[in-house]
Write a protein that holds these residues in place. Structure first.
Motif, PDB file in Angstrom:
ATOM      1  N   ILE A  24       1.014  -1.171   0.008  1.00  0.00           N
ATOM      2  CA  ILE A  24      -0.056   0.104   0.000  1.00  0.00           C
ATOM      3  C   ILE A  24       0.826   1.448   0.013  1.00  0.00           C
ATOM      4  N   PHE A  25       0.291   2.174  -0.789  1.00  0.00           N
ATOM      5  CA  PHE A  25       0.921   3.460  -0.803  1.00  0.00           C
ATOM      6  C   PHE A  25       0.279   4.674  -0.113  1.00  0.00           C
ATOM      7  N   MET A  26       0.594   5.488   0.718  1.00  0.00           N
ATOM      8  CA  MET A  26       0.019   6.738   1.356  1.00  0.00           C
ATOM      9  C   MET A  26       0.581   7.919   1.244  1.00  0.00           C
ATOM     10  N   PHE A  27      -0.285   9.028   1.346  1.00  0.00           N
ATOM     11  CA  PHE A  27       0.431  10.230   1.341  1.00  0.00           C
ATOM     12  C   PHE A  27      -0.360  10.919   2.510  1.00  0.00           C
ATOM     13  N   ASP A  28       0.138  11.540   3.517  1.00  0.00           N
ATOM     14  CA  ASP A  28      -0.481  12.310   4.474  1.00  0.00           C
ATOM     15  C   ASP A  28      -0.007  13.786   4.678  1.00  0.00           C
ATOM     16  N   PHE A  29      -1.045  14.741   4.801  1.00  0.00           N
ATOM     17  CA  PHE A  29      -0.704  16.055   4.937  1.00  0.00           C
ATOM     18  C   PHE A  29      -1.209  16.533   6.234  1.00  0.00           C
ATOM     19  N   GLU A  30      -0.370  17.362   6.910  1.00  0.00           N
ATOM     20  CA  GLU A  30      -0.797  17.739   8.382  1.00  0.00           C
ATOM     21  C   GLU A  30      -0.692  19.400   8.411  1.00  0.00           C
ATOM     22  N   TRP A  31      -1.266  19.820   8.919  1.00  0.00           N
ATOM     23  CA  TRP A  31      -1.613  21.263   9.415  1.00  0.00           C
ATOM     24  C   TRP A  31      -1.716  21.360  10.822  1.00  0.00           C
ATOM     25  N   GLN A  32      -0.438  22.210  11.590  1.00  0.00           N
ATOM     26  CA  GLN A  32      -0.578  22.136  12.830  1.00  0.00           C
ATOM     27  C   GLN A  32      -0.812  23.682  13.353  1.00  0.00           C
ATOM     28  N   PRO A  33      -1.865  24.099  13.716  1.00  0.00           N
ATOM     29  CA  PRO A  33      -2.075  25.299  14.083  1.00  0.00           C
ATOM     30  C   PRO A  33      -1.870  25.594  15.700  1.00  0.00           C
ATOM     31  N   PHE A  34      -1.681  24.602  16.588  1.00  0.00           N
ATOM     32  CA  PHE A  34      -1.232  24.784  18.010  1.00  0.00           C
ATOM     33  C   PHE A  34       0.099  24.155  18.180  1.00  0.00           C
ATOM     34  N   THR A  35       0.849  24.912  18.613  1.00  0.00           N
ATOM     35  CA  THR A  35       2.517  24.882  18.580  1.00  0.00           C
ATOM     36  C   THR A  35       2.929  25.009  19.959  1.00  0.00           C
ATOM     37  N   SER A  36       2.053  25.463  20.895  1.00  0.00           N
ATOM     38  CA  SER A  36       2.786  25.949  22.239  1.00  0.00           C
ATOM     39  C   SER A  36       3.210  24.692  23.277  1.00  0.00           C
ATOM     40  N   PHE A  37       2.452  23.640  23.276  1.00  0.00           N
ATOM     41  CA  PHE A  37       3.204  22.281  23.881  1.00  0.00           C
ATOM     42  C   PHE A  37       3.027  21.214  23.067  1.00  0.00           C
ATOM     43  N   GLY A  38       3.994  20.983  22.383  1.00  0.00           N
ATOM     44  CA  GLY A  38       4.142  20.173  21.095  1.00  0.00           C
ATOM     45  C   GLY A  38       3.392  20.772  19.934  1.00  0.00           C
ATOM     46  N   ARG A  39       2.890  19.853  19.172  1.00  0.00           N
ATOM     47  CA  ARG A  39       2.261  20.019  17.751  1.00  0.00           C
ATOM     48  C   ARG A  39       0.797  19.328  17.756  1.00  0.00           C
ATOM     49  N   LEU A  40      -0.094  20.147  17.659  1.00  0.00           N
ATOM     50  CA  LEU A  40      -1.477  19.420  17.750  1.00  0.00           C
ATOM     51  C   LEU A  40      -2.064  20.005  16.326  1.00  0.00           C
ATOM     52  N   GLY A  41      -2.323  19.276  15.259  1.00  0.00           N
ATOM     53  CA  GLY A  41      -3.015  19.644  14.118  1.00  0.00           C
ATOM     54  C   GLY A  41      -3.833  18.595  13.454  1.00  0.00           C
ATOM     55  N   VAL A  42      -4.620  19.009  12.218  1.00  0.00           N
ATOM     56  CA  VAL A  42      -5.193  17.934  11.595  1.00  0.00           C
ATOM     57  C   VAL A  42      -4.315  17.345  10.644  1.00  0.00           C
ATOM     58  N   GLN A  43      -4.918  16.109  10.380  1.00  0.00           N
ATOM     59  CA  GLN A  43      -4.455  15.143   9.185  1.00  0.00           C
ATOM     60  C   GLN A  43      -5.284  14.609   8.371  1.00  0.00           C
ATOM     61  N   ALA A  44      -4.865  15.070   7.099  1.00  0.00           N
ATOM     62  CA  ALA A  44      -5.800  14.565   6.036  1.00  0.00           C
ATOM     63  C   ALA A  44      -4.757  13.779   5.167  1.00  0.00           C
ATOM     64  N   GLY A  45      -5.361  12.258   4.560  1.00  0.00           N
ATOM     65  CA  GLY A  45      -4.543  11.527   3.826  1.00  0.00           C
ATOM     66  C   GLY A  45      -5.446  10.619   2.868  1.00  0.00           C
ATOM     67  N   VAL A  46      -4.492  10.065   1.886  1.00  0.00           N
ATOM     68  CA  VAL A  46      -4.777   9.374   0.685  1.00  0.00           C
ATOM     69  C   VAL A  46      -3.938   8.031   0.533  1.00  0.00           C
ATOM     70  N   GLY A  47      -4.667   6.894   0.332  1.00  0.00           N
ATOM     71  CA  GLY A  47      -3.886   5.767   0.264  1.00  0.00           C
ATOM     72  C   GLY A  47      -4.196   5.380  -1.185  1.00  0.00           C
ATOM     73  N   PHE A  48      -3.380   4.201  -1.625  1.00  0.00           N
ATOM     74  CA  PHE A  48      -3.654   3.640  -2.954  1.00  0.00           C
ATOM     75  C   PHE A  48      -3.014   2.000  -2.918  1.00  0.00           C
ATOM     76  N   LEU A  49      -4.047   1.164  -3.095  1.00  0.00           N
ATOM     77  CA  LEU A  49      -3.873  -0.358  -3.322  1.00  0.00           C
ATOM     78  C   LEU A  49      -4.186  -0.839  -4.377  1.00  0.00           C
ATOM     79  N   ILE A  50      -3.519  -1.608  -5.365  1.00  0.00           N
ATOM     80  CA  ILE A  50      -3.957  -2.183  -6.504  1.00  0.00           C
ATOM     81  C   ILE A  50      -3.548  -3.457  -6.770  1.00  0.00           C
ATOM     82  N   GLU A  51      -4.136  -4.415  -7.035  1.00  0.00           N
ATOM     83  CA  GLU A  51      -3.775  -5.902  -7.367  1.00  0.00           C
ATOM     84  C   GLU A  51      -4.462  -6.527  -8.615  1.00  0.00           C
ATOM     85  N   GLN A  52      -3.794  -7.389  -9.219  1.00  0.00           N
ATOM     86  CA  GLN A  52      -4.204  -7.915 -10.475  1.00  0.00           C
ATOM     87  C   GLN A  52      -4.435  -9.495 -10.202  1.00  0.00           C
ATOM     88  N   GLY A  53      -5.322 -10.075 -10.976  1.00  0.00           N
ATOM     89  CA  GLY A  53      -5.483 -11.462 -10.907  1.00  0.00           C
ATOM     90  C   GLY A  53      -6.511 -11.826 -11.970  1.00  0.00           C
TER      91      GLY A  53
END
Length: 366
Positions: free
Chosen positions: A201-230
C-alpha cells in the motif's frame, strides 16, 4: 766743506725750478703715473717746497690702482624673458639659475585623482580561550551574521530565520493484511483470486498544525492507494471440471483509502532529533474492480476508523549545512524519516478491510 754742500743743493734746486718754469704752458700734461727720478743730492731746502712735493706724491698714489681694493665689475644687462607659470620655483637652499642658463620646460602631467585608502578598523578582542592561546575577535562580516570560519575556508552565517513552520507532508510505503472479500456464491475470495497477505500500500498524509505551544497539535488528511491484479474463477453448476478453475479474463482490484483525523507530535524544539506522535480519525475506502473483457466495472465502498502511532527521526538535525540548504533553497525546515503502525477497522462485513498497516516514510516540515 759744509758750506760747499749747501751751495750745491741750492744751485740744483734753482735749476729744477727754472726748468719747470721754462716749459711752455700749452704743452700736453704728463699722464699719471709720472715719477721723477730722485737724486741722492736732492734735499728739501724749504718747508714750502717740501709741502708741494708731498702733494704731488699724494696725487700720484691716489691715481695708482690699489690691488687690495675690491674691483667692481658692471653686470651685463639681462635679457627680458617670458615667465613660465608651469615652471616650479626653486626652493630655498636649491640651485639658482644664472642668466646664461635657460630654464628647461617641464611637461605638465594630467591630474589624476587618487582616493585615500580606507582605514582598516580592527575589531576588539571579545574573549580568549581558557588556555590563552586563541583570541576571538569581531570580524567585519560579523554584523552580517558571520559566526565562524571553518578550516577549509567555509563561512558560516547566522540566518534570520524564525524557524516557524506549521505544515508537514509525508509519503509512506508499507504493507497491510489482505481484505476479507468473498464472492456471493462463496466459491472464491480475495486471496484465491488476487493475492494473499501482505498487500502493498502507498499513502500520503498532509498535516496542518495550528497549535504549537505544547508540542504540535494539528489536523491530518491522507489518501492511500492499493492495486492488485488476478484472474477470475468459473462459477456455474453445469461447468463440470471447469467450475472454480481460473479463467482467461484479467481482473484489476483498486482501493483508495481516504483519511481525515487529528495528530499530536511530542515536539518542542525546531530541530528536535526524535519526535514521537499519535494520530487517529475516520476513513472511507472506495473499491473498484475492472475486467479486461470490456465488461462494466463494479464499484463499492466501506467506512471505517483508524488509529496510529509512530516515531519521526530528524535527518537535517545532524548536518547544519544540509539544513541550511534545505531551508534556503527549498523552504524545508526539517527532513524526517518515519516509522508507523496503524490499525484500520471497517464496518462493512462483505468488504472488510480491517487490518494492521506498517509503513516507513519520509516527511518534510515547511
Amino acid at each position: 766743506m759744509r758750506s760747499l754742500k749747501l751751495s750745491l743743493a741750492a744751485m740744483m734746486t734753482l735749476a729744477s725750478l727754472q726748468t719747470a718754469h721754462a716749459q711752455p704752458k700749452e704743452s700736453a700734461p704728463q699722464e699719471p703715473p709720472y715719477t721723477q727720478d730722485e737724486n741722492e743730492f736732492d734735499t728739501p731746502a724749504e718747508s714750502g717746497t717740501t709741502d708741494e712735493m708731498l702733494s704731488i706724491e699724494d696725487e700720484i698714489k691716489s691715481a695708482e690702482p690699489n690691488p687690495t681694493a675690491p674691483v667692481q665689475v658692471a653686470e651685463p644687462k639681462k635679457e627680458e624673458s617670458t615667465v613660465n607659470l608651469n615652471e616650479k620655483v626653486p626652493e630655498a637652499g636649491g640651485k639658482n639659475l644664472t642668466a646664461e642658463e635657460e630654464p628647461s620646460v617641464i611637461p605638465v602631467s594630467p591630474v589624476v585623482e587618487v582616493k585615500p585608502a580606507k582605514k582598516i578598523q580592527y575589531g576588539e578582542v571579545v574573549r580568549q580561550s581558557p588556555k590563552g592561546g586563541v583570541e576571538y575577535i569581531h570580524h567585519p562580516q560579523a554584523a552580517k551574521g558571520l559566526l565562524v570560519i571553518e578550516k577549509d575556508g567555509t563561512y558560516v552565517y547566522k540566518t534570520k530565520d524564525s524557524g516557524a513552520y506549521n505544515k508537514t507532508g509525508t509519503f509512506r510505503i508499507g504493507t497491510m493484511d489482505a481484505p476479507t472479500i468473498v464472492s456471493k456464491d462463496g466459491t472464491t475470495n480475495f486471496v484465491t483470486m488476487y493475492h494473499g497477505s501482505p498487500v502493498p500500500i502507498f499513502m500520503f498524509d498532509f498535516e496542518w498544525q495550528p497549535f504549537t505551544s505544547f508540542g504540535r497539535l494539528g489536523v491530518q488528511a491522507g489518501v492511500g492507494f492499493l492495486i492488485e491484479q488476478g484472474r477470475g474463477r468459473f462459477a456455474c453448476d453445469n461447468c463440470g471440471t471447469l467450475n472454480g478453475t481460473e479463467s482467461k479474463e484479467k481482473y484489476t482490484f483498486i482501493a483508495v483509502p481516504l483519511n481525515l483525523g487529528g495528530i499530536y507530535r511530542l515536539e518542542w524544539t525546531s530541530h528536535q532529533w526524535l519526535a514521537p506522535y499519535i494520530s487517529g480519525g475516520g476513513t472511507y475506502i472506495p473499491v473498484a474492480e475492472v475486467r479486461d473483457d470490456n465488461t462494466a466495472p463494479k464499484a463499492v465502498g466501506t467506512p471505517g476508523v483508524y488509529g496510529a502511532g509512530g516515531m519521526m527521526f530528524n535527518v537535517s538535525a545532524f548536518d547544519r549545512n544540509t539544513a541550511f540548504t534545505l531551508r534556503n533553497e527549498y523552504g524545508i525546515s526539517n527532513l524526517w524519516l518515519t516509522a508507523e503502525y496503524r490499525y484500520l477497522k471497517t464496518f462493512n462485513e462483505d468488504l472488510d478491510f480491517t487490518s494492521n498497516i506498517i509503513t516507513l516514510g519520509i516527511g518534510v516540515d515547511y
